[in-house]
Write a protein that holds these residues in place. Structure first.
Motif, PDB file in Angstrom:
ATOM      1  N   LEU A  36       0.830  -1.202   0.000  1.00  0.00           N
ATOM      2  CA  LEU A  36       0.000   0.000   0.000  1.00  0.00           C
ATOM      3  C   LEU A  36       0.869   1.258   0.000  1.00  0.00           C
ATOM      4  CD1 LEU A  36      -2.795   1.280   0.127  1.00  0.00           C
ATOM      5  CD2 LEU A  36      -2.752   0.988   2.608  1.00  0.00           C
ATOM      6  N   ARG A  37       1.985   1.221   0.699  1.00  0.00           N
ATOM      7  CA  ARG A  37       2.905   2.362   0.696  1.00  0.00           C
ATOM      8  C   ARG A  37       3.497   2.582  -0.699  1.00  0.00           C
ATOM      9  NH1 ARG A  37       5.598   0.610   4.428  1.00  0.00           N
ATOM     10  NH2 ARG A  37       4.443   1.591   6.134  1.00  0.00           N
ATOM     11  N   LYS A  40       0.827   4.310  -2.850  1.00  0.00           N
ATOM     12  CA  LYS A  40       0.679   5.736  -2.558  1.00  0.00           C
ATOM     13  C   LYS A  40       1.868   6.539  -3.079  1.00  0.00           C
ATOM     14  CE  LYS A  40      -2.458   5.527   1.362  1.00  0.00           C
ATOM     15  NZ  LYS A  40      -2.762   6.038   2.712  1.00  0.00           N
ATOM     16  N   GLN A  41       3.060   5.967  -2.973  1.00  0.00           N
ATOM     17  CA  GLN A  41       4.221   6.666  -3.528  1.00  0.00           C
ATOM     18  C   GLN A  41       4.113   6.793  -5.043  1.00  0.00           C
ATOM     19  OE1 GLN A  41       7.654   4.490  -2.172  1.00  0.00           O
ATOM     20  NE2 GLN A  41       7.416   5.155  -0.037  1.00  0.00           N
ATOM     21  N   LEU A  43       1.295   6.923  -6.734  1.00  0.00           N
ATOM     22  CA  LEU A  43       0.258   7.919  -7.017  1.00  0.00           C
ATOM     23  C   LEU A  43       0.809   9.335  -6.869  1.00  0.00           C
ATOM     24  CD1 LEU A  43      -2.850   6.339  -5.240  1.00  0.00           C
ATOM     25  CD2 LEU A  43      -2.463   6.564  -7.691  1.00  0.00           C
ATOM     26  N   ASP A  44       1.631   9.558  -5.835  1.00  0.00           N
ATOM     27  CA  ASP A  44       2.248  10.876  -5.671  1.00  0.00           C
ATOM     28  C   ASP A  44       3.210  11.179  -6.811  1.00  0.00           C
ATOM     29  OD1 ASP A  44       0.817  11.123  -3.346  1.00  0.00           O
ATOM     30  OD2 ASP A  44       2.467  10.445  -2.050  1.00  0.00           O
ATOM     31  N   TRP A  56      -1.468  -1.642  -9.575  1.00  0.00           N
ATOM     32  CA  TRP A  56      -2.843  -1.692  -9.098  1.00  0.00           C
ATOM     33  C   TRP A  56      -3.344  -3.115  -8.928  1.00  0.00           C
ATOM     34  CZ3 TRP A  56      -4.651   2.762  -7.366  1.00  0.00           C
ATOM     35  CH2 TRP A  56      -5.994   2.888  -7.050  1.00  0.00           C
ATOM     36  N   PHE A 133     -10.862   3.826  -0.037  1.00  0.00           N
ATOM     37  CA  PHE A 133      -9.505   3.441  -0.407  1.00  0.00           C
ATOM     38  C   PHE A 133      -8.903   2.604   0.726  1.00  0.00           C
ATOM     39  CE2 PHE A 133      -4.974   4.067  -1.193  1.00  0.00           C
ATOM     40  CZ  PHE A 133      -4.924   3.895  -2.562  1.00  0.00           C
ATOM     41  N   ARG A 135      -6.703   1.078   3.671  1.00  0.00           N
ATOM     42  CA  ARG A 135      -5.954   1.733   4.732  1.00  0.00           C
ATOM     43  C   ARG A 135      -4.907   0.783   5.304  1.00  0.00           C
ATOM     44  NH1 ARG A 135     -10.688   3.871   8.591  1.00  0.00           N
ATOM     45  NH2 ARG A 135     -11.310   1.704   8.284  1.00  0.00           N
TER      46      ARG A 135
END
Length: 486
Positions: A36-37, A40-41, A43-44, A56, A133, A135
């Motif tokens: 998950l980390r 998110k990285q 996506l950023d 994904w 989303f 968590r």
């Protein structure tokens, strides 16, 4: 092989084995959080224009985690040379060899399913409540569980074995042989005769006990246990309620089955639950006494769930074994839970779980099951003359027709109307697993075959992506069910 089933056994590990089980459960939580980390990285980075693709699917997440666990970001050391110079050497995740690698892969697969559900919910392709989303999993609150797939070695030896070192043992890859409390004779016979194949094992800890759930691909039931085709029997309507848990009736008005007394486990154990809950709140947060009180409360909830599950299996087996054509009403249970007067009783009855069990068990036995529309007024309709009464309050347990004077039990009249609806409509036999008629699905565009050693293909991971059906707008929420149908 015609069906999927699960065998659940309670484990009895020793002290060393429990440490290993906890280590694997922690590794599954770590792998999920790290994947998950990475998402998110990515996506950023995509927002900043530095990353073009975001992992994904479960297959992409597995590849990203495998690349990360060997990189310097996962672990590195400083190496000093004789001349005084120091270099950075990438060691990767140092403790990754202490656990089975499939634990990380299955955690990535779970995250991929969560992301797929989030996407389908946003696009309107998923019914029910809005899916948020994913968590991060907390170390204190996350459930201890992990999953391992069964792989066959080059010598033809399965990774997950049952009864290899005794009739009540289970052997898991990377963990070893663990004793179980129940007898594994039935599963061992099916494996020996080639009528079953173990696909995966899910180890979890609930209510202070470790348990393993073995997902198997099994052959169809024996012909003597299956319903005969074209038996000529009539449809049987199944009405679920609170006064009488289940009432089954035929179209001619006869009663086929009735389950009037049900355990009501949540209401029966509510006094003890309140006492245990108060004991938890009286202990200081973070203390050992609070942890012990929480464990006692968890064991109580586990006992309540076990009583409810055993009763539901008993009722569903009784209905499926004796009737090959069942008509059951689709209830808006989520809407009923908004009624503060009936929410506790409806949740305690677990009507949705009963319908789920009847669905797959009826398919196992080759029977037929049809779903009646939730807005069909089965309770307010007169079975003989088909007159619909304007109202039917809950306290009125006997149905009385104002047109013909017909009187019958409220629940039996509803079950008879469900059977009449099934007889009149003659619904098309559907694939119960697919939720509709059988269709030929087109294979979606995957992420490519296996390219390097140690990677997992989409078929092995079980996350081969499919092209989602895009639909404009969100589906309309179902309105709450009329309380008079109870």
């Amino acid at each position: 092989m015609g069906r999927f089933t699960t065998f659940r056994f309670c484990l009895d590990p020793n002290v060393e084995q429990e440490v290993v089980l906890r280590r694997h459960a922690g590794a599954a939580r770590f792998g999920y959080n790290q994947c998950l980390r990475l998402v998110k990285q990515a996506l950023d980075g995509k927002r900043g224009g530095t990353v073009s693709k975001v992992p994904w699917s479960g297959f992409d997440l597995i590849n990203e985690f495998n690349a990360w666990k060997r990189s310097a970001a996962a672990g590195r050391v400083l190496v000093a040379a004789a001349d005084g110079t120091t270099t950075v050497q990438a060691t990767g995740l140092a403790w990754r060899a202490e656990v089975c690698q499939q634990v990380f892969e299955e955690a990535a697969v779970d995250l991929g399913r969560g992301l797929a559900a989030y996407t389908a919910s946003r696009n309107g392709d998923r019914r029910g409540r809005r899916i948020g989303f994913p968590r991060f999993k907390s170390k204190k609150r996350a459930q201890l569980s992990f999953r391992i797939r069964s792989k066959t070695s080059a010598a033809g030896k399965a990774g997950i074995r049952i009864g290899g070192h005794g009739p009540r043992t289970v052997t898991l890859p990377g963990i070893g042989t663990i004793a179980v409390r129940e007898d594994t004779r039935r599963l061992r016979r099916m494996l020996a005769k080639g009528r079953a194949k173990v696909l995966s094992a899910t180890v979890s800890r609930r209510a202070g006990r470790w348990a393993v759930s073995l997902t198997c691909e099994a052959a169809d039931l024996h012909d003597t246990a299956r319903h005969q085709p074209d038996s000529g029997t009539t449809w049987v309507g199944v009405d679920r309620g609170l006064a009488a848990f289940v009432v089954a009736g035929r179209a001619d008005g006869t009663e086929a089955a009735r389950v009037a007394d049900w355990p009501r486990p949540s209401r029966t154990g509510m006094a003890r639950q309140r006492r245990l809950a108060r004991a938890v709140t009286r202990k200081p947060p973070g203390s050992r006494n609070r942890a012990k009180a929480t464990a006692r409360l968890g064991r109580h909830h586990g006992r309540i769930a076990a009583i409810r599950s055993r009763f539901l299996h008993k009722v569903s087996n009784k209905l499926v074994k004796t009737h090959d054509k069942l008509a059951i009403e689709t209830l808006a249970i989520t809407g009923m839970l908004t009624n503060r007067r009936l929410a506790a009783a409806v949740a305690d009855a677990a009507w949705g779980e009963l319908a789920r069990q009847i669905t797959y068990k009826q398919q196992w036995r080759g029977g037929h099951l049809t779903s009646v529309d939730r807005w069909y007024p089965s309770t307010k309709t007169c079975a003989p003359c088909r007159t619909v009464n304007p109202s039917m309050p809950l306290e009125q347990r006997t149905f009385t027709c104002g047109a013909c004077g017909y009187q019958a039990d409220r629940d039996l009249n509803a079950a008879v109307n469900l059977a009449i609806w099934a007889e009149q409509h003659h619904p098309q036999i559907r694939d119960l697993h697919a939720g509709g008629p059988v269709t030929k699905a087109r294979r979606g565009e995957g992420s490519g075959p296996r390219t390097r050693a140690g990677e997992t293909s989409p078929n092995d991971a079980g996350t081969a992506p499919t092209s989602p059906r895009v639909r404009s707008g969100r589906p309309r929420r179902a309105l709450s069910h009329d309380s008079t149908e109870l």
